[in-house]
Design a protein around this motif. Structure first.
Motif, PDB file in Angstrom:
ATOM      1  N   ALA A 270       3.304 -40.975 -13.057  1.00  0.00           N
ATOM      2  CA  ALA A 270       3.229 -40.226 -14.385  1.00  0.00           C
ATOM      3  C   ALA A 270       3.025 -38.805 -14.076  1.00  0.00           C
ATOM      4  CB  ALA A 270       2.020 -40.747 -15.290  1.00  0.00           C
ATOM      5  N   LYS A 271       2.424 -38.233 -12.783  1.00  0.00           N
ATOM      6  CA  LYS A 271       2.271 -36.944 -12.541  1.00  0.00           C
ATOM      7  C   LYS A 271       3.760 -36.559 -12.179  1.00  0.00           C
ATOM      8  CE  LYS A 271       0.133 -33.119 -11.567  1.00  0.00           C
ATOM      9  NZ  LYS A 271      -0.566 -32.424 -12.660  1.00  0.00           N
ATOM     10  N   GLY A 272       4.488 -37.124 -11.559  1.00  0.00           N
ATOM     11  CA  GLY A 272       5.767 -37.036 -10.763  1.00  0.00           C
ATOM     12  C   GLY A 272       6.880 -36.733 -12.027  1.00  0.00           C
TER      13      GLY A 272
ATOM     14  N   THR B 207       7.758 -42.540  -3.716  1.00  0.00           N
ATOM     15  CA  THR B 207       7.558 -44.042  -3.026  1.00  0.00           C
ATOM     16  C   THR B 207       5.940 -43.917  -2.799  1.00  0.00           C
ATOM     17  OG1 THR B 207       9.569 -44.385  -2.151  1.00  0.00           O
ATOM     18  CG2 THR B 207       7.576 -45.669  -1.230  1.00  0.00           C
ATOM     19  N   ILE B 208       5.120 -44.621  -3.126  1.00  0.00           N
ATOM     20  CA  ILE B 208       3.619 -44.730  -3.072  1.00  0.00           C
ATOM     21  C   ILE B 208       2.992 -45.819  -2.555  1.00  0.00           C
ATOM     22  CG2 ILE B 208       1.460 -44.314  -4.356  1.00  0.00           C
ATOM     23  CD1 ILE B 208       3.233 -43.066  -6.675  1.00  0.00           C
ATOM     24  N   ALA B 209       2.311 -45.689  -1.187  1.00  0.00           N
ATOM     25  CA  ALA B 209       1.602 -46.918  -0.780  1.00  0.00           C
ATOM     26  C   ALA B 209       0.078 -46.585  -0.719  1.00  0.00           C
ATOM     27  CB  ALA B 209       2.090 -46.815   0.902  1.00  0.00           C
ATOM     28  N   VAL B 210      -0.696 -47.679  -1.092  1.00  0.00           N
ATOM     29  CA  VAL B 210      -2.128 -47.903  -1.093  1.00  0.00           C
ATOM     30  C   VAL B 210      -2.476 -48.609   0.102  1.00  0.00           C
ATOM     31  CG1 VAL B 210      -4.249 -48.250  -2.558  1.00  0.00           C
ATOM     32  CG2 VAL B 210      -2.219 -47.112  -3.688  1.00  0.00           C
TER      33      VAL B 210
ATOM     34  N   ALA C  71      -6.346 -45.427   1.858  1.00  0.00           N
ATOM     35  CA  ALA C  71      -5.830 -44.074   1.932  1.00  0.00           C
ATOM     36  C   ALA C  71      -4.594 -44.297   0.668  1.00  0.00           C
ATOM     37  CB  ALA C  71      -5.402 -43.563   3.230  1.00  0.00           C
ATOM     38  N   VAL C  72      -4.094 -43.227   0.538  1.00  0.00           N
ATOM     39  CA  VAL C  72      -2.824 -43.288  -0.374  1.00  0.00           C
ATOM     40  C   VAL C  72      -1.794 -42.398   0.431  1.00  0.00           C
ATOM     41  CG1 VAL C  72      -3.434 -41.539  -1.946  1.00  0.00           C
ATOM     42  CG2 VAL C  72      -1.660 -43.027  -2.554  1.00  0.00           C
ATOM     43  N   GLY C  73      -0.714 -42.825   0.264  1.00  0.00           N
ATOM     44  CA  GLY C  73       0.457 -42.274   0.987  1.00  0.00           C
ATOM     45  C   GLY C  73       1.734 -41.985  -0.063  1.00  0.00           C
ATOM     46  N   VAL C  74       1.955 -40.709  -0.553  1.00  0.00           N
ATOM     47  CA  VAL C  74       3.245 -40.663  -1.337  1.00  0.00           C
ATOM     48  C   VAL C  74       4.375 -39.723  -0.721  1.00  0.00           C
ATOM     49  CG1 VAL C  74       3.604 -39.475  -3.727  1.00  0.00           C
ATOM     50  CG2 VAL C  74       1.425 -40.504  -3.663  1.00  0.00           C
TER      51      VAL C  74
ATOM     52  N   ASN D 289       4.095 -31.280  -3.707  1.00  0.00           N
ATOM     53  CA  ASN D 289       4.175 -32.124  -4.815  1.00  0.00           C
ATOM     54  C   ASN D 289       3.741 -33.628  -4.723  1.00  0.00           C
ATOM     55  OD1 ASN D 289       4.856 -30.115  -6.647  1.00  0.00           O
ATOM     56  ND2 ASN D 289       7.188 -30.650  -5.916  1.00  0.00           N
ATOM     57  N   ASP D 290       3.937 -34.145  -3.622  1.00  0.00           N
ATOM     58  CA  ASP D 290       3.583 -35.542  -2.999  1.00  0.00           C
ATOM     59  C   ASP D 290       2.092 -35.331  -3.088  1.00  0.00           C
ATOM     60  OD1 ASP D 290       6.160 -36.214  -2.490  1.00  0.00           O
ATOM     61  OD2 ASP D 290       5.899 -36.221  -0.345  1.00  0.00           O
ATOM     62  N   GLU D 291       1.427 -34.600  -2.328  1.00  0.00           N
ATOM     63  CA  GLU D 291      -0.102 -34.557  -2.606  1.00  0.00           C
ATOM     64  C   GLU D 291      -0.699 -34.573  -3.879  1.00  0.00           C
ATOM     65  OE1 GLU D 291      -2.828 -32.516   0.568  1.00  0.00           O
ATOM     66  OE2 GLU D 291      -2.461 -31.030  -0.857  1.00  0.00           O
ATOM     67  N   ALA D 292      -0.069 -33.746  -4.582  1.00  0.00           N
ATOM     68  CA  ALA D 292      -0.556 -33.394  -5.917  1.00  0.00           C
ATOM     69  C   ALA D 292      -0.434 -34.859  -6.777  1.00  0.00           C
ATOM     70  CB  ALA D 292       0.097 -32.335  -6.762  1.00  0.00           C
ATOM     71  N   CYS D 293       0.396 -35.519  -6.538  1.00  0.00           N
ATOM     72  CA  CYS D 293       0.587 -36.902  -7.239  1.00  0.00           C
ATOM     73  C   CYS D 293      -0.516 -37.714  -6.724  1.00  0.00           C
ATOM     74  CB  CYS D 293       1.838 -37.460  -7.052  1.00  0.00           C
ATOM     75  SG  CYS D 293       3.298 -36.513  -8.043  1.00  0.00           S
ATOM     76  N   ALA D 294      -0.884 -37.677  -5.397  1.00  0.00           N
ATOM     77  CA  ALA D 294      -1.689 -38.697  -4.768  1.00  0.00           C
ATOM     78  C   ALA D 294      -3.082 -38.282  -5.269  1.00  0.00           C
ATOM     79  CB  ALA D 294      -1.716 -38.440  -3.137  1.00  0.00           C
TER      80      ALA D 294
END
Length: 141
Positions: free
Chosen positions: A18-20, A29-32, A114-117, A124-129
């Motif tokens: 949603a933030k993206g 792509t997001i990994a938890v 952890a989460v990786g975006v 921007n990836d970090e902001a979404c994480a």
């Protein structure tokens, strides 16, 4: 020590997407991952480029392995490039020295996972994480 549930992981991913969308970013792509670096959940938006799953996992797993965010690993790579480059082959899930991977901690400060975006700029990836973690009620290190 606590853990990240699948429900929390899915809330995190939905909020990060949603933030993206709010920021008009490229497909993410997001990994938890759990505290041991094992995958809990991974989602890749339509149109995301190839190997993004491995990059997202590498951001999160690298953060867990070194105990710092992937942004900090990027800074370390500037200071000690040979050291950081040598870690890729010995880390089973890789290491990606660019912002977008954050460690998630419990109330006692111990890592829960952890989460990786990945998919847009590292910032921007970090902001979404971070947005995803907050929405899931998880604190970042």
């Amino acid at each position: 020590m606590g853990r990240i549930s699948l429900e929390q992981a899915n809330v995190l991913i939905d909020a990060a997407f949603a933030k993206g969308g709010e920021l008009g970013l490229k497909p993410l792509t997001i990994a938890v991952l759990d505290a041991g670096g094992h995958l809990i959940a991974l989602q890749r938006q339509d149109g995301a480029s190839t190997h993004r799953a491995q990059i997202a996992i590498g951001k999160g797993a690298g953060a867990l392995a070194l105990g710092v965010s992937s942004r900090k690993i990027g800074e370390m790579a500037l200071e000690r490039p040979t050291f950081i480059a040598s870690l890729g082959p010995i880390f089973p899930q890789g290491i990606v020295p660019a912002a977008g991977g954050i460690i998630l901690v419990g109330p006692d400060g111990a890592p829960l996972g952890a989460v990786g975006v990945t998919g847009d700029t590292s910032d921007n990836d970090e902001a979404c994480a971070l947005a995803g973690a907050a929405a899931a009620g998880l604190k970042s290190q």
